[in-house]
Scaffold this active site. Structure first.
Site, PDB file in Angstrom:
ATOM      1  N   TYR C  62       0.837  -1.207   0.000  1.00 20.14           N
ATOM      2  CA  TYR C  62       0.000   0.000   0.000  1.00 20.14           C
ATOM      3  C   TYR C  62       0.868   1.252   0.000  1.00 20.14           C
ATOM      4  O   TYR C  62       1.675   1.467   0.913  1.00 20.14           O
ATOM      5  CB  TYR C  62      -0.936   0.025   1.218  1.00 20.14           C
ATOM      6  CG  TYR C  62      -2.026  -1.026   1.184  1.00 20.14           C
ATOM      7  CD1 TYR C  62      -2.269  -1.810   0.056  1.00 20.14           C
ATOM      8  CD2 TYR C  62      -2.833  -1.240   2.304  1.00 20.14           C
ATOM      9  CE1 TYR C  62      -3.265  -2.780   0.050  1.00 20.14           C
ATOM     10  CE2 TYR C  62      -3.836  -2.199   2.298  1.00 20.14           C
ATOM     11  CZ  TYR C  62      -4.035  -2.970   1.175  1.00 20.14           C
ATOM     12  OH  TYR C  62      -5.022  -3.924   1.175  1.00 20.14           O
ATOM     13  N   ASN C 130      -0.911 -12.021   0.273  1.00 22.06           N
ATOM     14  CA  ASN C 130      -1.799 -11.082  -0.419  1.00 22.06           C
ATOM     15  C   ASN C 130      -2.363 -11.630  -1.728  1.00 22.06           C
ATOM     16  O   ASN C 130      -3.270 -11.035  -2.317  1.00 22.06           O
ATOM     17  CB  ASN C 130      -1.040  -9.771  -0.682  1.00 22.06           C
ATOM     18  CG  ASN C 130      -1.960  -8.569  -0.748  1.00 22.06           C
ATOM     19  OD1 ASN C 130      -3.173  -8.714  -0.818  1.00 22.06           O
ATOM     20  ND2 ASN C 130      -1.400  -7.384  -0.733  1.00 22.06           N
ATOM     21  N   GLN C 186      -9.131 -13.107   3.127  1.00 24.09           N
ATOM     22  CA  GLN C 186      -9.696 -11.801   2.788  1.00 24.09           C
ATOM     23  C   GLN C 186     -10.280 -11.878   1.392  1.00 24.09           C
ATOM     24  O   GLN C 186      -9.569 -12.191   0.432  1.00 24.09           O
ATOM     25  CB  GLN C 186      -8.613 -10.721   2.829  1.00 24.09           C
ATOM     26  CG  GLN C 186      -8.211 -10.310   4.244  1.00 24.09           C
ATOM     27  CD  GLN C 186      -7.584  -8.919   4.278  1.00 24.09           C
ATOM     28  OE1 GLN C 186      -7.551  -8.206   3.275  1.00 24.09           O
ATOM     29  NE2 GLN C 186      -7.100  -8.517   5.444  1.00 24.09           N
ATOM     30  N   SER C 216     -13.942  -3.997   0.330  1.00 26.61           N
ATOM     31  CA  SER C 216     -14.680  -3.288  -0.723  1.00 26.61           C
ATOM     32  C   SER C 216     -16.189  -3.424  -0.600  1.00 26.61           C
ATOM     33  O   SER C 216     -16.865  -3.732  -1.579  1.00 26.61           O
ATOM     34  CB  SER C 216     -14.217  -3.754  -2.110  1.00 26.61           C
ATOM     35  OG  SER C 216     -13.192  -2.922  -2.571  1.00 26.61           O
ATOM     36  N   ALA C 219     -17.540  -1.387  -3.177  1.00 31.03           N
ATOM     37  CA  ALA C 219     -17.004  -1.581  -4.531  1.00 31.03           C
ATOM     38  C   ALA C 219     -16.255  -0.332  -4.978  1.00 31.03           C
ATOM     39  O   ALA C 219     -16.550   0.248  -6.037  1.00 31.03           O
ATOM     40  CB  ALA C 219     -18.122  -1.961  -5.504  1.00 31.03           C
ATOM     41  N   TYR C 234     -12.784  14.507  -7.600  1.00 26.68           N
ATOM     42  CA  TYR C 234     -12.209  14.223  -6.286  1.00 26.68           C
ATOM     43  C   TYR C 234     -12.175  12.725  -5.987  1.00 26.68           C
ATOM     44  O   TYR C 234     -11.651  12.294  -4.980  1.00 26.68           O
ATOM     45  CB  TYR C 234     -13.027  14.924  -5.198  1.00 26.68           C
ATOM     46  CG  TYR C 234     -14.431  14.410  -5.127  1.00 26.68           C
ATOM     47  CD1 TYR C 234     -14.744  13.231  -4.414  1.00 26.68           C
ATOM     48  CD2 TYR C 234     -15.454  15.048  -5.820  1.00 26.68           C
ATOM     49  CE1 TYR C 234     -16.032  12.739  -4.390  1.00 26.68           C
ATOM     50  CE2 TYR C 234     -16.732  14.553  -5.800  1.00 26.68           C
ATOM     51  CZ  TYR C 234     -17.024  13.401  -5.081  1.00 26.68           C
ATOM     52  OH  TYR C 234     -18.289  12.889  -5.073  1.00 26.68           O
ATOM     53  N   GLN C 301     -17.077  10.565   6.453  1.00 25.53           N
ATOM     54  CA  GLN C 301     -17.393   9.323   5.743  1.00 25.53           C
ATOM     55  C   GLN C 301     -17.274   8.119   6.681  1.00 25.53           C
ATOM     56  O   GLN C 301     -18.145   7.246   6.724  1.00 25.53           O
ATOM     57  CB  GLN C 301     -16.413   9.192   4.577  1.00 25.53           C
ATOM     58  CG  GLN C 301     -16.707   8.029   3.669  1.00 25.53           C
ATOM     59  CD  GLN C 301     -15.514   7.723   2.753  1.00 25.53           C
ATOM     60  OE1 GLN C 301     -14.647   8.563   2.548  1.00 25.53           O
ATOM     61  NE2 GLN C 301     -15.487   6.515   2.228  1.00 25.53           N
TER      62      GLN C 301
END
Lengths: 346, 346, 346, 346
Positions: C62, C130, C186, C216, C219, C234, C301
């Site tokens: 990441y 991962n 995951q 997600s 999504a 944005y 959010q």
């Protein structure tokens, strides 16, 4: 009378094994080779098979081996498909010699072979260790049972009257050495003997998959009420060698149990069944049990007993609770009543 | 006062492990970091050590971690050889967060490290799982305990207040995956709480080598007789958060126990010891027990309690039988009283 | 705003492991070390922690390692007890060199150590692979993960985006060689990506105890409805390197999904929540899921998303069925529709 | 007519086992003991053997055991070297009794012995579990299959119509307990049933060596085009008990398939083969398949089917692509179409 009593709903897996057994099994203790003639034995087995019982239980010790001989003769004569029924026998007391008893590898191997010979079978479906044997290392027992299965002399093995600790030890040894663990325990279960089957065996089932087969649903006939006025001369308690049963019936505790049975008889009347049928239905209704073993010395008795299955659905929670208030034998998990330490928290 | 009470005869192996522990251990529950000052705590520990007690027991939850802090400080100050004593702690309740409780690998590993930090030690000798945790797979628990030992953070691991079935399952998992099995169980044991220690733990010992450490020989002080006239304000039962103890003492069952203690006091008098000493000696005399854990809030009390050892030889079979007739708490193996089937023989 | 949203009821075990995780986890993908400043990142993490989220997820890849750096800085600054939260990271892409990618023992060991260094932690709670790596033998992967755990660098290991077959193979190898099996997978899960989580992972859980963490839930923001009129500048879809997301949104299938979301908006209105909250609540309501991972780039959010928990109880079977009629994405077990052979019977 | 069709190139290993099987196998479902006389059965088997087919497949359930009886008689009469051919049978449905079905140890052992008796053979080469049985622990199934092999009753064991997850679990259990894993799965495969064989089984092969034997290359005759005008009275779909086949043929989906077959018939014409030959060649051309099982009720049909092998080389990539455009049944790996996360890279 030849109506098949067992639908698929009355079949269950024995423990978590794949073996499908009828809810009721037929045992040969006391009767085969003993109390009843070969003709009656054949009649009994035939009725049991025709009604859908697929499980016949015996032991090397029953009538000194004669129970197996009689059972084997009948099976040979009837020619039922071997795959349509299940035979179990039990090993522990196989003869008078010191080496013919217990669970040494020698006796397990020699015992099962002698049983197969008496039964005229190539294999039994389940071989039970009829008692625990603290003088034999568990590893020896589990290795011997695994050998018996690998020889094709039995499909599965189980225990009879073992403590849950002993069963757990057998499982532990099986896992440690990649041997075969037991699939079921035979345990006494009826109104007056409940703790092991109700409290301990469910944990066995959930932890290691070992199921429960119960025996003596009528407590050697006590629960039929037939000893209410004493010991009838035709009864098992009048047999030679059954002093302990007579004593038990006539004891103070025995008298108290007879009193409770008089109250339970009222419930049986209301349901339209006999005391014996109620006692059997009460065992079968326990979902933690794979099978209830029945014995019988007459066809009439066997038919009456099998019909107990029809009363299982009538044992509503109200009826069961009513029974509990009479019995006062409901075992409870050991309460920490005396404990001085409670759970901590932050 | 510095007389060493512990001869080698008063040392035993902890279960079948090689660890040699004194018959009496010293516990820090309630007292360290709580009821007593650090000075008294130091005095207590010093007396215990000087008299030959080599085992000091604590837990992460005792006084919210302060018991360990106080114990650690004293050990640091006293500079006794680390190899001359045994420290055990217990893991289960380590904090308020959801992840700081129970026997997840995360909490076992974090908990023991936090304990070591509070104790200022590199390792404890034994880490106990302070309670069973049915929400964690046994494999995870045994793997975590094995990891703790392989990291060098503990020498051995044990269980506290686990059922024998749970201990057996831990052993089974250890054997199946080649992990390290537990060596001891901590269990409550005194006049009024006997079944597990007297009936079940000996089987654990013989089968899988797990020994027994007992706690609460005085049932939180109840067996000293000090609650005979109510709850003294200086007593533990008067502490905040000990409602359950007060309630227990004042219950009908509690009153009955006080009555029995009055009869036992006569025996104590005859032996020349206190009620507390008799209760402790009675625990120590049980040969199936590796160690009896004692707590104390004053040096006098501790000395009195340790002197109980001298009365162990006086507990003859006559005295013990007399005690049983008063106590009426002697647990018996689940008798086959209700059983209808006896041993067969040829 | 600092109201704690997580009662104990909102904590679950991760798969069948003992690790207790909050129903919602906080992920750092895209945001930490990328989209948001360190100040916002700290605000976000603080709000998440204060509301009761105990699980923070990151990965070596990441923002090229910066997500871990930022997360580590904040954790160091905030000084929360290490035992009160759970950190997971993921290993696969660790650098440009050929040896810095994939699941070779070399990269797993070097990768996790580099992650720990960036995170300034001694251990993570869970390390995930991962992606599956078909070029590395499964034995090598499972041995490496077991090594990482035995070094104390992680408590548990899991998989991310592995097929159930690959997970099963890992389990099989772990059992064969007595190594440590994974505890969780995951997997992506939202209205339009359901099959694996709904059909296959429950079987994984029941057979081998592997739980599911989903990611997600929105999504990549599509389910918030914000792309209904195109790509706001944005938004994540406007970021460099997110062509694939733009394409997906603008595709025919993407347009069809937007149309469905307009119908779902009506349901959200009736429930009094936003489209995003409904989408999240819909994920959380799935009892086969241990945890739903959320990301957020603003505190507003995040708060909105967390409040979705309050709407979970409102997802009655009627509401859920209504949703299904709009979504038409309910996966069904592969039906034997095309099959020419049915069950036999005698 | 006795021309050998099978060169060594048309032999492959069954999965990663060492067993060499012909690309085409001959199955006895429906025909032996049922649709065809013993004379025709003998002719069929003889032609198959002479042409080089070395694999004959049957099952205990085919024609209620008669398929095995007929096959056994012919083998005895023909006196071909036992080592020159491979016999496989399948166990699951062996009789009406509750204990004669499923994959309990009892039925696996009794079932295979009854099959051997009907076949007049000492061993089969492969015994298949004809269906998965979720009511039997996988350990019991794998132990029973291993026992069967260790008794010498079979050389290998396999699965039939198991999910890949179930096969993987069997493999895992075999590895955990050092038992024998399966070597092959029997799966339906034809134009309209492709997903499992094309997408999932190759992974099984690569991961654990389990190969694929396919059956119903003609979808019970549907792909021959013979049902284009309805159900001919001589056809299998007209047989009693084949309602489901009739229904399937006459369904909307069935009609759509007939339409596609009309288009495919054009391709078959161009290649100079029949629809049936094209359908079989299309199966054989799949290199992930070890063997295609064929059935036939006439010698003519069998010869035609075997000749399909000659058309395999003609299935160029152009022809195969053309077929795909007509079929529209090409399964794709669950595409990450809905997925929002792609591979990362540095």
């Amino acid at each position: 009378m030849t109506l098949k009593c067992f639908s698929d709903q009355l079949m269950t897996n024995l423990g978590k094994s794949g073996l499908r057994v009828s809810n009721i099994g037929f045992g040969t203790w006391v009767t085969f080779g003993g109390q009843v003639t070969e003709e009656v034995a054949e009649e009994l087995l035939t009725v049991a098979y025709d009604r859908g019982i697929n499980f016949f239980d015996t032991a090397e010790v029953y009538s000194g081996g004669k129970a197996e001989v009689v059972l084997g003769k009948i099976l040979k004569k009837k020619q039922w498909r071997r795959s349509s029924y299940i035979i179990s026998t039990k090993i522990y007391w196989g003869g008078k010699a010191e080496t013919e008893k217990g669970l040494s590898r020698k006796h397990i191997l020699e015992g099962i072979q002698a049983s197969l010979s008496r039964l005229q079978l190539e294999y039994v479906d389940i071989v039970f260790a009829n008692k625990a044997d603290s003088h034999v290392p568990m590893e020896e027992i589990v290795r011997a049972m695994t050998f018996v299965i690998n020889q094709g002399w039995a499909m599965y093995w189980g225990t009879s009257r073992w403590s849950t600790m002993e069963i757990m030890e057998a499982y532990s040894v099986a896992r440690q050495f990649n041997l075969i663990p037991p699939v079921a325990e035979q345990a006494e279960y009826h109104y007056f003997q409940r703790e092991k089957v109700e409290l301990q065996m469910p944990e066995m089932y959930h932890k290691i998959g070992v199921g429960t087969i119960t025996w003596s649903p009528l407590a050697c006939g006590i629960l039929t009420g037939k000893y209410d006025d004493g010991i009838p001369i035709y009864s098992r308690a009048a047999l030679k060698g059954y002093n302990w049963l007579r004593e038990r019936i006539l004891s103070e505790e025995g008298r108290r149990q007879q009193a409770k049975l008089r109250d339970i008889a009222v419930i049986a009347d209301q349901l339209g069944c006999s005391l014996a049928q109620l006692a059997i239905a009460w065992c079968v209704r326990n979902e933690n049990i794979s099978q209830v073993l029945l014995g019988a010395s007459t066809v009439e008795q066997l038919c009456e007993d099998i019909q107990a299955l029809q009363f299982v659905p009538k044992l509503t929670s109200e009826v069961l609770e009513h029974l509990e208030t009479i019995l006062e034998t409901n075992p409870r998990p050991v309460s920490p009543a005396g404990s001085v330490k409670r759970a901590f928290s932050w």
